[in-house]
Design a protein around this motif. Structure first.
Motif, PDB file in Angstrom:
ATOM      1  N   PHE A   1      10.919  48.002  -6.535  1.00 35.51           N
ATOM      2  CA  PHE A   1      10.835  48.284  -5.105  1.00 35.51           C
ATOM      3  C   PHE A   1       9.830  47.328  -4.466  1.00 35.51           C
ATOM      4  N   ILE A   2      10.021  47.041  -3.192  1.00 41.62           N
ATOM      5  CA  ILE A   2       9.137  46.139  -2.446  1.00 41.62           C
ATOM      6  C   ILE A   2       8.721  46.873  -1.163  1.00 41.62           C
ATOM      7  N   VAL A   3       7.418  47.086  -1.004  1.00 40.69           N
ATOM      8  CA  VAL A   3       6.899  47.794   0.171  1.00 40.69           C
ATOM      9  C   VAL A   3       6.146  46.796   1.039  1.00 40.69           C
ATOM     10  N   ASP A   4       6.660  46.539   2.251  1.00 42.15           N
ATOM     11  CA  ASP A   4       6.034  45.603   3.203  1.00 42.15           C
ATOM     12  C   ASP A   4       5.719  44.262   2.539  1.00 42.15           C
ATOM     13  N   GLY A   5       6.697  43.763   1.765  1.00 51.48           N
ATOM     14  CA  GLY A   5       6.535  42.444   1.135  1.00 51.48           C
ATOM     15  C   GLY A   5       5.794  42.479  -0.185  1.00 51.48           C
ATOM     16  N   GLN A   6       5.205  43.621  -0.548  1.00 47.54           N
ATOM     17  CA  GLN A   6       4.466  43.739  -1.814  1.00 47.54           C
ATOM     18  C   GLN A   6       5.458  44.131  -2.906  1.00 47.54           C
ATOM     19  N   ASP A   7       5.742  43.206  -3.844  1.00 49.03           N
ATOM     20  CA  ASP A   7       6.754  43.503  -4.863  1.00 49.03           C
ATOM     21  C   ASP A   7       6.119  44.125  -6.104  1.00 49.03           C
ATOM     22  N   GLY A   8       6.981  44.445  -7.072  1.00 53.37           N
ATOM     23  CA  GLY A   8       6.503  45.003  -8.331  1.00 53.37           C
ATOM     24  C   GLY A   8       6.141  46.476  -8.271  1.00 53.37           C
ATOM     25  N   VAL A   9       6.614  47.179  -7.217  1.00 50.87           N
ATOM     26  CA  VAL A   9       6.312  48.608  -7.097  1.00 50.87           C
ATOM     27  C   VAL A   9       7.313  49.387  -7.951  1.00 50.87           C
ATOM     28  N   ALA A  10       6.788  50.257  -8.839  1.00 54.90           N
ATOM     29  CA  ALA A  10       7.679  51.022  -9.720  1.00 54.90           C
ATOM     30  C   ALA A  10       8.192  52.274  -9.022  1.00 54.90           C
ATOM     31  N   ASP A  11       7.310  53.008  -8.350  1.00 52.94           N
ATOM     32  CA  ASP A  11       7.705  54.242  -7.661  1.00 52.94           C
ATOM     33  C   ASP A  11       7.017  54.271  -6.301  1.00 52.94           C
ATOM     34  N   PRO A  12       7.763  54.064  -5.209  1.00 50.70           N
ATOM     35  CA  PRO A  12       7.127  53.949  -3.893  1.00 50.70           C
ATOM     36  C   PRO A  12       6.834  55.289  -3.213  1.00 50.70           C
ATOM     37  N   VAL A  13       7.292  56.409  -3.798  1.00 49.57           N
ATOM     38  CA  VAL A  13       7.129  57.712  -3.136  1.00 49.57           C
ATOM     39  C   VAL A  13       5.640  58.021  -2.956  1.00 49.57           C
ATOM     40  N   GLY A  14       5.256  58.372  -1.707  1.00 49.73           N
ATOM     41  CA  GLY A  14       3.861  58.689  -1.402  1.00 49.73           C
ATOM     42  C   GLY A  14       3.088  57.512  -0.841  1.00 49.73           C
ATOM     43  N   MET A  15       3.611  56.288  -0.996  1.00 47.97           N
ATOM     44  CA  MET A  15       2.934  55.113  -0.441  1.00 47.97           C
ATOM     45  C   MET A  15       3.191  55.033   1.063  1.00 47.97           C
ATOM     46  N   SER A  16       2.360  54.269   1.754  1.00 45.96           N
ATOM     47  CA  SER A  16       2.570  54.049   3.188  1.00 45.96           C
ATOM     48  C   SER A  16       3.199  52.685   3.390  1.00 45.96           C
ATOM     49  N   GLY A  17       4.075  52.590   4.353  1.00 39.34           N
ATOM     50  CA  GLY A  17       4.728  51.309   4.634  1.00 39.34           C
ATOM     51  C   GLY A  17       5.676  51.432   5.799  1.00 39.34           C
ATOM     52  N   VAL A  18       6.142  50.272   6.259  1.00 38.35           N
ATOM     53  CA  VAL A  18       7.085  50.231   7.376  1.00 38.35           C
ATOM     54  C   VAL A  18       8.461  49.784   6.882  1.00 38.35           C
ATOM     55  N   ARG A  19       8.446  48.866   5.901  1.00 40.66           N
ATOM     56  CA  ARG A  19       9.694  48.281   5.415  1.00 40.66           C
ATOM     57  C   ARG A  19       9.781  48.496   3.911  1.00 40.66           C
ATOM     58  N   LEU A  20      10.880  49.082   3.458  1.00 41.53           N
ATOM     59  CA  LEU A  20      11.071  49.351   2.028  1.00 41.53           C
ATOM     60  C   LEU A  20      12.323  48.625   1.552  1.00 41.53           C
ATOM     61  N   GLU A  21      12.154  47.815   0.479  1.00 41.90           N
ATOM     62  CA  GLU A  21      13.288  47.074  -0.085  1.00 41.90           C
ATOM     63  C   GLU A  21      13.415  47.437  -1.565  1.00 41.90           C
ATOM     64  N   ALA A  22      14.601  47.169  -2.126  1.00 42.08           N
ATOM     65  CA  ALA A  22      14.808  47.405  -3.564  1.00 42.08           C
ATOM     66  C   ALA A  22      15.791  46.395  -4.117  1.00 42.08           C
TER      67      ALA A  22
END
Length: 422
Positions: free
Chosen positions: A133-154
């Motif tokens: 998963f990629i949260v606001d351009g930050q890649d390498g996210v394993a589980d994004p649930v609970g994180m803050s962000g505007v844009r979520l990619e996978a």
């Protein structure tokens, strides 16, 4: 009965194998029953004769029911065949929550978005497996649930198959008098039974040599990165022996199983084998090395095509754990040594692991890898992060059939939950 019980059925080209297993409170998996029947209603992993496949299914499941002492209603079925294709896809959504927190619903919405790809009308999606998963351009996210962000990619790995092939599997199981609880890609199922978590983390390729197809799955960082199915497998070896020696098919199969060796150099004593003559002809005598000279080129070809498929995945240099060979075709002595030679990396033969009691000895054989993997998938959903499939299956062990649309929706929802494993 408080035990969770699931049934896995591997509908193969040469055999149909059914395994009944249960899990106790400590999550130990016990094999309650095993049933095996010859299969001749499939060609290269795809159903070509409904009636013959139904008869094989009934024979295997009745034997499994008898040994387990229970009546089966639902089964988890494996699917294979050279129609299986996989590709990478990418999806993106925006987070609309006021506080910007990513919820499970957002992840489901994102995985749904990744499935909106142009597919031919005759193909359907079997599995959607998140890679990262990629949260606001930050890649390498394993589980994004609970994180803050505007844009979520996978980035996801999508596995597709022919609609008709899947429908024929459903039809056979239903005609045999059972319900399909889930449909799982066979190399994925085998991986649950024979691969160690450490191997999946550092990089490993699974090569499952069956009768009609050779299935390949490539893992790295605990995630499946590539899948492929090749239409050259153990039956081709048997055909080569049959044509090369001019004998019957069942004689060729027996010779392969009893005297076959995958590498000529590994034969220490070159014993003589006697083959009964056909139609009143005198018996033949061949040496074991002659048989190996027929087997080795075909096994090399299977492994070379597997090597091409692994290179195509782009992960050939990432496989620190080498390859694990399983399936009935891997039982020919010398297969691991030949694989190490052809692929240029470590190779071992993989037998089912992760089972604690019951008929362990009966299933600790590479040819049972897929069937055992299917029950492990059902009993231990945490293997892939799926919600409790086993409870649903057990709760519905009696009752009416589920309509096709509901079943497909249930499967789709379970696939979306796979990201938990990452």
């Amino acid at each position: 009965m408080n035990e969770r019980i699931v049934v896995g059925v591997d509908i193969g080209t040469t055999k149909v194998c059914a395994v009944v297993a249960s899990a106790d409170e400590a999550n130990r998996v016990n094999i309650l029953g095993v049933g095996v029947a010859e299969s001749d209603g499939l060609n290269r992993g795809v159903v070509v004769n409904i009636d013959k496949t139904v008869a094989s299914l009934q024979a295997a499941l009745h034997e499994a029911e008898r040994t387990a002492g229970i009546q089966v209603r639902q089964v988890i079925v494996g699917i294979a065949g050279d129609h299986i294709q996989s590709f990478q896809s990418r999806g993106v959504i925006t987070i609309s929550n006021r506080d910007g927190e990513i919820t499970r619903r957002d992840v489901e919405r994102l995985l749904e978005d990744t499935t909106h790809v142009a597919l031919p009308a005759d193909r359907e999606i079997l599995h959607v497996i998140p890679q990262e998963f990629i949260v606001d351009g930050q890649d390498g996210v394993a589980d994004p649930v609970g994180m803050s962000g505007v844009r979520l990619e996978a980035n996801v790995h999508i596995i597709t198959g022919l609609v008709s092939a899947a429908k024929n599997v459903y039809r056979c199981v239903e005609k045999a008098g059972y319900e399909v609880a889930d449909l799982v890609l066979e190399p994925l199922a085998s991986s649950f039974a024979v691969l160690h978590p450490d191997e999946k983390e550092i990089g490993v390729a699974l090569i499952d040599i069956g009768g009609g197809t050779t299935d390949i799955a490539v893992f790295e960082d605990n995630t499946i990165r590539h899948t492929g199915v090749i239409a050259v497998a153990g039956n081709k070896v048997t055909d080569d022996i049959r044509k090369g020696l001019g004998i019957m098919r069942d004689q060729a199969e027996r010779l392969k199983c009893r005297f076959g060796v995958a590498m000529v150099d590994l034969i220490e004593e070159d014993e003589e084998i006697t083959i009964p003559g056909i139609g009143g002809r005198p018996e033949k005598r061949i040496s074991r090395s002659t048989l190996a000279q027929i087997i080795q080129p075909r096994m090399e070809e299977i492994l070379e095509i597997a090597a091409i498929e692994i290179k195509r995945s782009g992960y050939a240099r990432h496989l620190a754990a080498g390859v694990v060979l399983t399936g009935g075709g891997a039982l020919i002595p010398g297969t691991a040594e030949l694989a190490a030679d052809v692929l240029g990396m470590e190779a071992r033969i993989g037998s089912p692991m992760g089972i604690s009691g019951g008929m362990v000895a009966e299933v600790s054989d590479p040819k049972f890898s897929t069937a055992v993997g299917l029950v492990l998938y059902g009993l231990r959903p945490e293997l892939i992060g799926a919600p409790g499939l086993s409870q649903e299956v057990h709760a519905r062990s009696v009752g009416e059939s589920m309509p096709g649309e509901m079943l497909l929706r249930k499967i789709a929802n379970r696939m979306k939950a796979w990201f938990n494993e990452l």
